[in-house]
Write a protein that holds these residues in place. Structure first.
Motif, mmCIF file in Angstrom:
data_model
loop_
_atom_site.group_PDB
_atom_site.id
_atom_site.type_symbol
_atom_site.label_atom_id
_atom_site.label_comp_id
_atom_site.label_asym_id
_atom_site.label_seq_id
_atom_site.Cartn_x
_atom_site.Cartn_y
_atom_site.Cartn_z
ATOM 1 N N ASN A 154 0.795 -1.211 0.011
ATOM 2 C CA ASN A 154 0.408 -0.081 0.025
ATOM 3 C C ASN A 154 0.557 0.971 0.400
ATOM 4 O OD1 ASN A 154 -2.543 -0.985 0.330
ATOM 5 N ND2 ASN A 154 -2.075 -1.360 2.242
ATOM 6 N N VAL A 155 0.742 2.100 -1.061
ATOM 7 C CA VAL A 155 1.462 3.608 -0.520
ATOM 8 C C VAL A 155 0.479 4.392 -1.142
ATOM 9 C CG1 VAL A 155 3.532 2.672 -2.234
ATOM 10 C CG2 VAL A 155 1.119 3.111 -3.690
ATOM 11 N N PRO A 156 1.142 5.874 -0.087
ATOM 12 C CA PRO A 156 -0.373 6.696 -0.327
ATOM 13 C C PRO A 156 -0.709 6.749 -1.683
ATOM 14 C CG PRO A 156 1.772 7.712 0.303
ATOM 15 C CD PRO A 156 1.827 5.694 0.537
ATOM 16 N N SER A 157 -1.658 7.636 -1.692
ATOM 17 C CA SER A 157 -2.384 8.592 -3.066
ATOM 18 C C SER A 157 -1.360 9.707 -3.546
ATOM 19 C CB SER A 157 -4.178 8.486 -2.984
ATOM 20 O OG SER A 157 -4.083 9.709 -2.569
ATOM 21 N N ASP A 158 -1.279 10.360 -4.661
ATOM 22 C CA ASP A 158 -0.683 11.502 -4.674
ATOM 23 C C ASP A 158 -1.333 12.728 -3.477
ATOM 24 O OD1 ASP A 158 1.224 10.343 -6.510
ATOM 25 O OD2 ASP A 158 0.761 10.451 -7.620
ATOM 26 N N SER A 159 -2.333 12.682 -3.552
ATOM 27 C CA SER A 159 -3.849 13.928 -3.299
ATOM 28 C C SER A 159 -2.603 13.886 -1.132
ATOM 29 C CB SER A 159 -4.755 13.731 -3.045
ATOM 30 O OG SER A 159 -5.491 12.758 -2.654
ATOM 31 N N THR A 160 -3.174 11.970 -1.175
ATOM 32 C CA THR A 160 -2.488 12.084 0.653
ATOM 33 C C THR A 160 -1.657 12.514 0.835
ATOM 34 O OG1 THR A 160 -4.725 10.238 0.774
ATOM 35 C CG2 THR A 160 -2.887 10.617 2.570
ATOM 36 N N ARG A 161 -0.063 11.740 -0.264
ATOM 37 C CA ARG A 161 0.955 12.328 -0.152
ATOM 38 C C ARG A 161 1.601 13.466 -0.076
ATOM 39 N NH1 ARG A 161 4.843 8.609 -1.206
ATOM 40 N NH2 ARG A 161 3.644 7.874 -2.314
ATOM 41 N N ARG A 162 0.326 15.033 -0.852
ATOM 42 C CA ARG A 162 0.613 16.503 -0.611
ATOM 43 C C ARG A 162 -0.143 16.907 0.406
ATOM 44 N NH1 ARG A 162 -2.865 17.300 -5.110
ATOM 45 N NH2 ARG A 162 -0.784 16.442 -6.340
ATOM 46 N N LYS A 163 -0.864 16.214 0.886
ATOM 47 C CA LYS A 163 -1.920 16.832 1.919
ATOM 48 C C LYS A 163 -0.727 16.529 3.094
ATOM 49 C CE LYS A 163 -6.362 16.055 0.491
ATOM 50 N NZ LYS A 163 -7.502 15.824 0.753
ATOM 51 N N LEU A 164 -0.036 15.886 3.673
ATOM 52 C CA LEU A 164 1.477 14.930 4.664
ATOM 53 C C LEU A 164 2.159 15.773 4.601
ATOM 54 C CD1 LEU A 164 0.858 11.337 4.592
ATOM 55 C CD2 LEU A 164 0.131 12.741 6.313
ATOM 56 N N ARG A 165 2.901 16.249 3.076
ATOM 57 C CA ARG A 165 4.347 16.783 3.547
ATOM 58 C C ARG A 165 3.327 18.121 3.586
ATOM 59 N NH1 ARG A 165 6.481 14.866 -2.432
ATOM 60 N NH2 ARG A 165 7.739 12.637 -1.684
ATOM 61 N N TRP A 166 2.696 19.182 3.309
ATOM 62 C CA TRP A 166 2.540 20.324 3.443
ATOM 63 C C TRP A 166 1.741 19.879 4.818
ATOM 64 C CZ3 TRP A 166 3.002 25.002 0.903
ATOM 65 C CH2 TRP A 166 2.675 25.017 -0.418
ATOM 66 N N SER A 167 1.045 19.898 5.653
ATOM 67 C CA SER A 167 1.065 19.332 7.310
ATOM 68 C C SER A 167 2.090 19.564 7.385
ATOM 69 C CB SER A 167 -0.322 18.622 6.923
ATOM 70 O OG SER A 167 -0.004 17.396 6.835
#
Length: 125
Positions: free
Chosen positions: A40-53
């Motif tokens: 399992n890998v995070p989706s691109d939008s989830t990865r982007r949200k995690l990086r921004w937060s």
């Protein structure tokens, strides 16, 4: 009053850095797989949200240090906060990897409360 404000500032800076590092660590495939299972890998939008937060948490930590201790001591205090938060998160990831989400959310809550107390104490003084 100053000692209490310094304590709350340390708590706010440390916990926001811890929450930021927790979010940034979950943006990495290896840590995400440790939480959600292999493959399992995070989706691109989830990865982007995690990086921004995560970046936001580190920025809040920096701003608290600069706000309370000024430009000269704030950068040094921030480096110490980052070091302590990174060591704490490494221990959590090593021994209780699934708890990183709970640690991140708890750190965000404590950081918000401590930050509110710092700002309130600064407004009263």
């Amino acid at each position: 009053m100053t000692a209490l404000m310094n304590t709350m500032a340390v708590l706010a800076a440390l916990t926001s850095a811890l929450g930021g590092f927790a979010a940034l660590s979950l943006a990495i495939d290896r840590h995400w797989e440790g939480l959600h299972g292999r493959g399992n890998v995070p989706s691109d939008s989830t990865r982007r949200k995690l990086r921004w937060s995560g970046s936001g948490g580190l920025l809040v930590s920096l701003l608290v240090c600069l706000f309370v201790w000024g430009a000269t001591q704030g950068w040094v205090a921030w480096a110490g906060m980052l070091t302590a938060a990174a060591i704490g998160l490494v221990l959590v990831l090593s021994y209780a990897g699934r708890a990183v989400v709970c640690v991140g959310w708890a750190a965000a809550g404590v950081s918000a409360a401590a930050l509110a107390l710092v700002l309130l104490g600064r407004a009263v003084i």
